[in-house]
Every structure is written in structure tokens, then in C-alpha cells.
Design a protein around this motif. Structure first.
Motif, mmCIF file in Angstrom:
data_model
loop_
_atom_site.group_PDB
_atom_site.id
_atom_site.type_symbol
_atom_site.label_atom_id
_atom_site.label_comp_id
_atom_site.label_asym_id
_atom_site.label_seq_id
_atom_site.Cartn_x
_atom_site.Cartn_y
_atom_site.Cartn_z
ATOM 1 N N LEU A 119 6.348 2.972 1.401
ATOM 2 C CA LEU A 119 5.343 1.984 1.023
ATOM 3 C C LEU A 119 5.260 1.007 2.190
ATOM 4 C CD1 LEU A 119 6.374 1.171 -2.664
ATOM 5 C CD2 LEU A 119 4.445 2.562 -1.926
ATOM 6 N N THR A 120 4.089 0.463 2.432
ATOM 7 C CA THR A 120 3.953 -0.540 3.488
ATOM 8 C C THR A 120 3.485 -1.844 2.855
ATOM 9 O OG1 THR A 120 1.666 0.116 3.953
ATOM 10 C CG2 THR A 120 3.410 1.179 5.264
ATOM 11 N N TYR A 121 3.794 -2.928 3.532
ATOM 12 C CA TYR A 121 3.347 -4.235 3.039
ATOM 13 C C TYR A 121 3.229 -5.214 4.194
ATOM 14 C CZ TYR A 121 8.090 -6.099 3.509
ATOM 15 O OH TYR A 121 9.299 -6.516 4.008
ATOM 16 N N TYR A 122 2.424 -6.243 3.951
ATOM 17 C CA TYR A 122 2.377 -7.378 4.867
ATOM 18 C C TYR A 122 2.186 -8.644 4.042
ATOM 19 C CZ TYR A 122 -2.759 -7.278 4.463
ATOM 20 O OH TYR A 122 -4.045 -7.299 3.989
ATOM 21 N N ILE A 123 2.538 -9.754 4.634
ATOM 22 C CA ILE A 123 2.414 -11.053 3.978
ATOM 23 C C ILE A 123 1.281 -11.816 4.655
ATOM 24 C CG2 ILE A 123 3.593 -13.229 3.409
ATOM 25 C CD1 ILE A 123 4.878 -10.705 2.136
ATOM 26 N N TRP A 124 0.409 -12.361 3.856
ATOM 27 C CA TRP A 124 -0.654 -13.246 4.341
ATOM 28 C C TRP A 124 -0.409 -14.598 3.695
ATOM 29 C CZ3 TRP A 124 -3.953 -16.420 1.812
ATOM 30 C CH2 TRP A 124 -4.969 -16.998 2.554
ATOM 31 N N CYS A 125 -0.548 -15.661 4.473
ATOM 32 C CA CYS A 125 -0.377 -16.991 3.889
ATOM 33 C C CYS A 125 -1.263 -18.004 4.592
ATOM 34 C CB CYS A 125 1.083 -17.432 3.918
ATOM 35 S SG CYS A 125 1.806 -17.549 5.547
ATOM 36 N N LYS A 126 -1.449 -19.136 3.901
ATOM 37 C CA LYS A 126 -2.210 -20.271 4.446
ATOM 38 C C LYS A 126 -1.337 -21.497 4.277
ATOM 39 C CE LYS A 126 -6.667 -20.661 3.700
ATOM 40 N NZ LYS A 126 -7.974 -20.956 3.053
ATOM 41 N N ASP B 192 3.385 -8.864 10.515
ATOM 42 C CA ASP B 192 3.261 -7.465 10.891
ATOM 43 C C ASP B 192 3.460 -6.630 9.628
ATOM 44 O OD1 ASP B 192 2.968 -8.099 13.586
ATOM 45 O OD2 ASP B 192 5.125 -7.911 13.996
ATOM 46 N N THR B 193 2.929 -5.424 9.641
ATOM 47 C CA THR B 193 3.131 -4.501 8.522
ATOM 48 C C THR B 193 4.550 -3.963 8.582
ATOM 49 O OG1 THR B 193 0.787 -3.921 8.510
ATOM 50 C CG2 THR B 193 2.315 -2.374 7.444
ATOM 51 N N LYS B 194 5.205 -3.973 7.429
ATOM 52 C CA LYS B 194 6.575 -3.472 7.327
ATOM 53 C C LYS B 194 6.610 -2.290 6.369
ATOM 54 C CE LYS B 194 8.466 -7.807 8.616
ATOM 55 N NZ LYS B 194 9.236 -8.938 8.419
ATOM 56 N N THR B 195 7.685 -1.519 6.437
ATOM 57 C CA THR B 195 7.811 -0.306 5.641
ATOM 58 C C THR B 195 9.014 -0.391 4.713
ATOM 59 O OG1 THR B 195 6.836 1.004 7.422
ATOM 60 C CG2 THR B 195 8.086 2.202 5.768
ATOM 61 N N ALA C 290 0.832 -1.202 0.000
ATOM 62 C CA ALA C 290 0.000 0.000 0.000
ATOM 63 C C ALA C 290 0.866 1.251 0.000
ATOM 64 C CB ALA C 290 -0.924 -0.008 1.212
ATOM 65 N N SER C 291 0.284 2.325 -0.528
ATOM 66 C CA SER C 291 0.948 3.622 -0.585
ATOM 67 C C SER C 291 0.077 4.669 0.092
ATOM 68 C CB SER C 291 1.164 4.009 -2.051
ATOM 69 O OG SER C 291 1.637 5.328 -2.162
ATOM 70 N N SER C 292 0.693 5.762 0.516
ATOM 71 C CA SER C 292 -0.064 6.855 1.128
ATOM 72 C C SER C 292 -1.033 7.500 0.137
ATOM 73 C CB SER C 292 0.883 7.906 1.708
ATOM 74 O OG SER C 292 1.739 8.394 0.694
ATOM 75 N N SER C 293 -0.858 7.223 -1.157
ATOM 76 C CA SER C 293 -1.786 7.740 -2.167
ATOM 77 C C SER C 293 -3.135 7.035 -2.091
ATOM 78 C CB SER C 293 -1.205 7.540 -3.572
ATOM 79 O OG SER C 293 -1.196 6.160 -3.908
ATOM 80 N N GLY C 294 -3.176 5.906 -1.377
ATOM 81 C CA GLY C 294 -4.399 5.117 -1.288
ATOM 82 C C GLY C 294 -4.369 3.880 -2.161
ATOM 83 N N ARG C 295 -3.392 3.772 -3.035
ATOM 84 C CA ARG C 295 -3.281 2.588 -3.906
ATOM 85 C C ARG C 295 -2.857 1.387 -3.090
ATOM 86 N NH1 ARG C 295 -2.457 -0.035 -8.642
ATOM 87 N NH2 ARG C 295 -0.429 -0.869 -9.202
ATOM 88 N N GLU C 296 -3.518 0.251 -3.339
ATOM 89 C CA GLU C 296 -3.172 -0.999 -2.675
ATOM 90 C C GLU C 296 -3.248 -2.119 -3.701
ATOM 91 O OE1 GLU C 296 -4.606 -2.051 1.420
ATOM 92 O OE2 GLU C 296 -5.642 -3.636 0.309
ATOM 93 N N VAL C 297 -2.226 -2.971 -3.714
ATOM 94 C CA VAL C 297 -2.228 -4.118 -4.617
ATOM 95 C C VAL C 297 -1.926 -5.376 -3.826
ATOM 96 C CG1 VAL C 297 -1.547 -2.821 -6.663
ATOM 97 C CG2 VAL C 297 0.195 -3.854 -5.260
#
Length: 166
Positions: free
Chosen positions: A131-138, A148-151, A103-110
Motif C-alpha cells: 500500500l502507498t500513502y502520503y501526508i498532505w497538510c496545511k 514523499d510517497t511511502k510504502t 492507495a492500493s494497486s487495486s486502484g482503491r484510494e482513500v
């Protein structure tokens, strides 16, 4: 690249990339101008799409009476940030589904899904330079995990690769 010619704030001429008009001298009245050459679509891509790298250059010039003005060779510079993800191959043994949400502070998230997705996703340069990101997995037992969210510190228009290992 698309070429736009401005006089003050007014765009007088706009030429699509590779327009044959650009292969010949352009007659302009005496005055001061600004040439802007840029990728045709400079807007940040919509969520869910990868987008493309964008480039731009600007040059001020003056047209004088009874003179031919030749502009110097200009080099367009990259204007946006790319992000891709790679995973440790050993993760495939215990993880069956993986996603990285950027995600970006512009509001864009992919959401970048899958172990073998090397697609670069593009963002405008964020105003907060992060930019921030996190990993989701199963895992194979259907248990879900979220990191956790990382920068990512963004200093300029270049690509960043997020490398994930467990």
C-alpha cells in the motif's frame, strides 16, 4: 456469516447470515460438496468509504448414502487489510488541516482527514503486497506541504497503523 454450498463450480444453496435454516440438518444428495462461509459483502469498499473487515472459510465434504455427515467446527479467517492513522499531538500547534491519502494497486484510494480520525479503512490484499500513502497538510500560515510517497509492506490480512510526527 453467509453460507454457500457448492457442487463443483455451481452454488446450489446460499443462506444469509443467521438464517434459521442453518439451525437444523440440511438434506443433501449423495456427492461431494464445498461449504463456503464468508462475510456477506466480500467486495473491496468504494473509494471514500471505510468498509469493514471481511472473513471467509472453505471446507470440502462428502455426503454418503445412509450416513449423517457432521462438519467440524470451522474458523473463518480475516481476508482484508485495515489502515488507520495517528498523529503526534504536538502537530496541532502548527498544522490546521491534515490528510493521509492511502492507495492500493487495486486502484482503491482513500483520504483519511483530521487529527482525531481513528477510523480503520479496509483494502483487499494487494497483489503486489504494498500500500502507498502520503501526508498532505496545511499549516497555520496557510502553507501547504506534501510528503514523499511511502510504502507499507502487506504480508497478510491485518491492520496497519501509520504514525505521523514532525
Amino acid at each position: 456469516l453467509q453460507v454457500d454450498i457448492y457442487r463443483g463450480d455451481a452454488c446450489l444453496y446460499s443462506y444469509a447470515a443467521a438464517d434459521p435454516v442453518l439451525d437444523a440438518p440440511l438434506p443433501l444428495p449423495v456427492g461431494s460438496y464445498r461449504l463456503e462461509a464468508h462475510s456477506p459483502d466480500m467486495l473491496e469498499p468504494q473509494d471514500g468509504t471505510a468498509g469493514v473487515a471481511t472473513y471467509s472459510v472453505s471446507h470440502d465434504f462428502e455426503i454418503k448414502l445412509d450416513q449423517t455427515t457432521t462438519l467440524p467446527a470451522l474458523q473463518a479467517m480475516r481476508t482484508n487489510v485495515g489502515v488507520s492513522v495517528s498523529y503526534d499531538p504536538g502537530m496541532k500547534e502548527t498544522i490546521k488541516d491534515v490528510r493521509c491519502v492511502v492507495a492500493s494497486s487495486s486502484g482503491r484510494e482513500v483520504t483519511i482527514s483530521g487529527f482525531d480520525n481513528a477510523t480503520v479503512h479496509y483494502f483487499e490484499l494487494p497483489s503486489d503486497k504494498k500500500l502507498t500513502y502520503y501526508i498532505w497538510c496545511k499549516n497555520v500560515d496557510d502553507e501547504e506541504f506534501r510528503s514523499d510517497t511511502k510504502t507499507i509492506s502487506v504480508e497478510g490480512p491485518k491492520n496497519h497503523k501509520i504514525s505521523v510526527a514532525i
